[in-house]
Design a protein around this motif. Sequence first.
Motif, mmCIF file in Angstrom:
data_model
loop_
_atom_site.group_PDB
_atom_site.id
_atom_site.type_symbol
_atom_site.label_atom_id
_atom_site.label_comp_id
_atom_site.label_asym_id
_atom_site.label_seq_id
_atom_site.Cartn_x
_atom_site.Cartn_y
_atom_site.Cartn_z
ATOM 1 N N THR A 1 128.521 31.780 17.045
ATOM 2 C CA THR A 1 128.633 30.560 16.236
ATOM 3 C C THR A 1 127.540 29.570 16.585
ATOM 4 O O THR A 1 126.930 28.965 15.701
ATOM 5 N N LEU A 2 127.292 29.403 17.882
ATOM 6 C CA LEU A 2 126.327 28.404 18.313
ATOM 7 C C LEU A 2 124.891 28.808 17.994
ATOM 8 O O LEU A 2 124.007 27.958 17.884
ATOM 9 N N ARG A 3 124.643 30.100 17.842
ATOM 10 C CA ARG A 3 123.291 30.554 17.501
ATOM 11 C C ARG A 3 122.987 30.375 16.017
ATOM 12 O O ARG A 3 121.829 30.348 15.612
ATOM 13 N N SER A 4 124.030 30.297 15.190
ATOM 14 C CA SER A 4 123.857 30.209 13.735
ATOM 15 C C SER A 4 124.191 28.805 13.246
ATOM 16 O O SER A 4 125.333 28.357 13.385
ATOM 17 N N GLY A 5 123.205 28.131 12.669
ATOM 18 C CA GLY A 5 123.464 26.789 12.143
ATOM 19 C C GLY A 5 124.510 26.803 11.045
ATOM 20 O O GLY A 5 125.332 25.886 10.939
ATOM 21 N N ALA A 6 124.482 27.862 10.206
ATOM 22 C CA ALA A 6 125.460 27.952 9.118
ATOM 23 C C ALA A 6 126.870 28.111 9.678
ATOM 24 O O ALA A 6 127.823 27.480 9.202
ATOM 25 N N ALA A 7 127.024 28.953 10.707
ATOM 26 C CA ALA A 7 128.351 29.148 11.320
ATOM 27 C C ALA A 7 128.814 27.875 12.013
ATOM 28 O O ALA A 7 129.998 27.504 11.945
ATOM 29 N N ALA A 8 127.871 27.188 12.683
ATOM 30 C CA ALA A 8 128.230 25.934 13.351
ATOM 31 C C ALA A 8 128.655 24.894 12.330
ATOM 32 O O ALA A 8 129.599 24.132 12.561
ATOM 33 N N PHE A 9 127.989 24.882 11.184
ATOM 34 C CA PHE A 9 128.374 23.907 10.152
ATOM 35 C C PHE A 9 129.773 24.199 9.623
ATOM 36 O O PHE A 9 130.527 23.276 9.314
ATOM 37 N N ARG A 10 130.131 25.491 9.521
ATOM 38 C CA ARG A 10 131.491 25.811 9.074
ATOM 39 C C ARG A 10 132.526 25.251 10.035
ATOM 40 O O ARG A 10 133.581 24.756 9.617
ATOM 41 N N LEU A 11 132.237 25.318 11.343
ATOM 42 C CA LEU A 11 133.148 24.709 12.319
ATOM 43 C C LEU A 11 133.200 23.200 12.139
ATOM 44 O O LEU A 11 134.254 22.575 12.225
ATOM 45 N N TYR A 12 132.052 22.601 11.903
ATOM 46 C CA TYR A 12 131.943 21.150 11.700
ATOM 47 C C TYR A 12 132.727 20.723 10.470
ATOM 48 O O TYR A 12 133.478 19.737 10.498
ATOM 49 N N GLU A 13 132.581 21.472 9.388
ATOM 50 C CA GLU A 13 133.186 21.095 8.110
ATOM 51 C C GLU A 13 134.664 21.459 8.055
ATOM 52 O O GLU A 13 135.490 20.676 7.593
ATOM 53 N N THR A 14 134.999 22.663 8.536
ATOM 54 C CA THR A 14 136.377 23.154 8.428
ATOM 55 C C THR A 14 137.295 22.572 9.489
ATOM 56 O O THR A 14 138.429 22.183 9.207
ATOM 57 N N PHE A 15 136.790 22.489 10.726
ATOM 58 C CA PHE A 15 137.639 22.061 11.837
ATOM 59 C C PHE A 15 137.281 20.674 12.367
ATOM 60 O O PHE A 15 137.936 20.185 13.292
ATOM 61 N N GLY A 16 136.230 20.056 11.819
ATOM 62 C CA GLY A 16 135.839 18.743 12.312
ATOM 63 C C GLY A 16 135.231 18.792 13.697
ATOM 64 O O GLY A 16 135.258 17.803 14.430
ATOM 65 N N MET A 17 134.688 19.952 14.083
ATOM 66 C CA MET A 17 134.101 20.079 15.404
ATOM 67 C C MET A 17 132.872 19.170 15.507
ATOM 68 O O MET A 17 131.933 19.297 14.722
ATOM 69 N N PRO A 18 132.847 18.227 16.437
ATOM 70 C CA PRO A 18 131.717 17.294 16.535
ATOM 71 C C PRO A 18 130.402 18.032 16.783
ATOM 72 O O PRO A 18 130.340 18.969 17.589
ATOM 73 N N LEU A 19 129.349 17.591 16.101
ATOM 74 C CA LEU A 19 128.040 18.219 16.255
ATOM 75 C C LEU A 19 127.547 18.117 17.697
ATOM 76 O O LEU A 19 127.066 19.101 18.270
ATOM 77 N N ASP A 20 127.638 16.917 18.285
ATOM 78 C CA ASP A 20 127.118 16.762 19.644
ATOM 79 C C ASP A 20 127.890 17.640 20.640
ATOM 80 O O ASP A 20 127.343 18.106 21.638
ATOM 81 N N PHE A 21 129.175 17.889 20.355
ATOM 82 C CA PHE A 21 129.979 18.766 21.217
ATOM 83 C C PHE A 21 129.407 20.185 21.182
ATOM 84 O O PHE A 21 129.260 20.844 22.219
ATOM 85 N N MET A 22 129.055 20.661 19.968
ATOM 86 C CA MET A 22 128.504 22.011 19.842
ATOM 87 C C MET A 22 127.111 22.101 20.458
ATOM 88 O O MET A 22 126.762 23.117 21.073
ATOM 89 N N VAL A 23 126.309 21.055 20.280
ATOM 90 C CA VAL A 23 124.969 21.041 20.882
ATOM 91 C C VAL A 23 125.070 21.115 22.400
ATOM 92 O O VAL A 23 124.342 21.867 23.056
ATOM 93 N N ASP A 24 125.994 20.342 22.979
ATOM 94 C CA ASP A 24 126.187 20.364 24.437
ATOM 95 C C ASP A 24 126.672 21.734 24.910
ATOM 96 O O ASP A 24 126.219 22.245 25.946
#
Length: 894
Positions: free
Chosen positions: A394-417
Amino acid sequence: MNLRSGSQIREDFLRFFEGKGHRRVHSASLVPANDPTLLFTNAGMNQFKDVFLGLEKRDYSRATTSQKCVRAGGKHNDLENVGFTRRHHTFFEMLGNFSFGDYFKKDAIAYAWELLTSPEWYGIDPAKLYVTIFEGDESVPRDAEAYQFWLDVGVPAERIFELGAKDNFWAMGDTGPCGPCSEVYYDLGQQGGEDPSVDKPFGEDEQRYVEIWNLVFMQFDRTVTPGGPLLTPLPKPSIDTGMGLERIACVLQGVLSNFETDLFTPLIKRAEELTGHKVEADHEVDSRSQASLRIIADHSRAATFLIADGVLPSNEGRGYVLRKIMRRGIRHGRLLGQEKPFMHEMVYAVRDEMGVAYPELKESAERVARVVLAEEQQFARTLELGLRQMNEETLRSGAAAFRLYETFGMPLDFMVDAARDAGIQFDMDGFERSKEEEQARARASWKGGSQKSAAPVYRELEKTEFEGYSSLKVEGAKILALVKDGVGVPELKAGEQGEIVLDATSFYADSGGQVGDTGWLYSDDHNTVVADVQGANKPVQGVFAHKVKARATLAVGDTVDTVVDAENRRSTERNHTGTHLLHAALREVLGKHVKQAGSLNDATRLRFDFSHFTGVAEEEMQQVEDIVNRQVLANSKVETLVDVPIDVAVNELGAMALFGEKYGERVRVVKIGDFSTELCGGTHTAATGEIGLLKLVGEGSVSSGVRRVEAVSGTGALSEFRRGYDVVRVVGQIVGASDAAPADALRHRIAAQEEEMKKLRRELEKVRMKAASSSVADAASSAVEVKGVRVLAQRVDALDKSQMRNLVDELRGKLGSGVVVLGAAADGKVSLIVGVTKDLTGRIQAGKVVSQLAALVGGKGGGRPDLAEAGGSDAGALDGALDKTPQVVDTLLG
């Protein structure tokens, strides 16, 4: 300059224009009425759009308002900027004055200058003000009139700047009213500039020179011709002005940011208390913590007002935007360290600050707070689910990370960290690309965004005179227009379907939850049916379009008789009147927080949606039904008061205004004794006894915080009781003789059978677990060793996921230290579960193991370092995947 509170600034604006002959008009709802092109009300003129277009008339020609607005979706979207700039907001108030063909440029400019500079009013130093006018182009000449009028009130020529159409020409749309505009700017001084060390002139520093008022001069009607746009002078030019309350408060309170005004400081202080995070104001550095507190303050205002106006969090349309606003506020609370629910407490702070100007907040605060709390709790659960989905892939794919951001509200800075901690390069470009694509889809999918206003053919028509309140038949109605496939036609032939607009009608048109009438159109001989009427609607306010199938040729100019199906109308009236009784009964039983959120009344049933947060208990349903039917049996008179000023109706008669409905200055009030009083333009029975009986037939959830009740009345209720009697007879045959009521006897019988089935299921699960445990009893001895790590892989088709998890725990215990992999296949689907003992998670993680194994069975998965799960679609590859487990572990151990 006269310093004053935000509330006083609002009141002074309205009072000033009342003194100039303007009618003070209350703010319209944030949910636009009869305008599908708008996501939210975003300007003061929205509620007057039909007046400007000439489609609606009011009994005043001057108005002034303080309009609540939201810009957080669709074309006007300030969401991402809020908190990081001085002046962007999701919710704001637009102060405005309007002239509908009354005064024009001269008076508008004079009024604006007087209010801004007069010592009796705002008392702003004229030397701090600049104005702009339209410089002109090939279509419209320079606005020399506005230039001269500004000079006349005392603005020096060197402070009047001429700008192009982008800044100083306004249009309602591609066609319709438009005209030049004139803007007023305030100079915050060098210290308010982008770079306080540089003294920049007007036009070169947007931070320093802040626009505080826009005066729009509607003087042209734009039409599209083969040769291009054509602008024709309007016979009655109009005025539309807008001044942001937050901006003028910033000026009059002598601060540099809207967030430093008293409209926000109490909310920011409350946000500090609730998050336990206090930040000192700093004009030089807008810290992340400051931004988070501002976001919480701003978003709590938007959420409170949107929910109070009937919007509820959901995954589409307005509800989706509300959800994004709320979750952004919650997320910034978490960034400040507050992981417990807190936003619902901000609702009361908003109420305390704005309840005087908007009294509806006092009544709705409890309900709004419950909605916000429910969303906070749901978001917490969603975040927890998102954490389970987050893995290296998930973290390697921007599209997959965005799905977490959009679907689950996962904070962007949390995923970057998390990516940084795992030594992974986060795909920010892919994330931003997916975000832009989603925003484009959201704009396109907003169902109102693609809808057009009414077809042009309807706009120029005279209004239809509705006579259906007093008569079901109108003779000699003239056909004003015939419409087929959205285009005006001279005639409809027999067998063709279309819409007919008449100068008078007895047919009620879809409105207020009541469906339009059905019936017939007769020829001028009063005996021959020339069309079947299948319904009616109002494409333009006051214009009734009858949906018909012609039996004979009909032409524009013909006269017809309109005849409503009396039986259908009476059935609809019974259900509509029953809705009023149901609404009042629900408020009596469940509480005054109950508000209508939608309704449907036709000849067969009634459906009523209302705000409430839990299911309605059966006992409560019975109470509601009893109260309604007592009112029916009382045969109370249903009284309709017509042409009542809306202020009198709401404030003196206590009439309830319903969500999503648009009301004029004078309204109809439907009163049923002292039990129910509502604003309503529908048709009703003359007395409650005509309903006959009302039977509730269903209750359920529509969305978060909204319940739905369905009911039938009259002969529909009789049919329902007959069906119930048939069921009782069948129940008697099944359960036999019993002293208990049939329903109770059936419940007891079913409960006993369900208990027996649960017992059998438990016994079956024990047998399965025993069999599985037996099959892997010697599992520890069959584990293989890979680089010092014991690895066990087993296939257990008989178990479900819950049982597989239990078995993983059991096997980890037997191994003491190692990796356990269990696989199962059923109905072509594969389930994989990987467990790693705690002492090994630093060397190998369950999520990485399961990701590689899942790829071998056509699936994917992830989870915690000690436990991870995956699914797959290739059951035939399961054995091979399990055989490769030692190889996968070997590779990951390095």
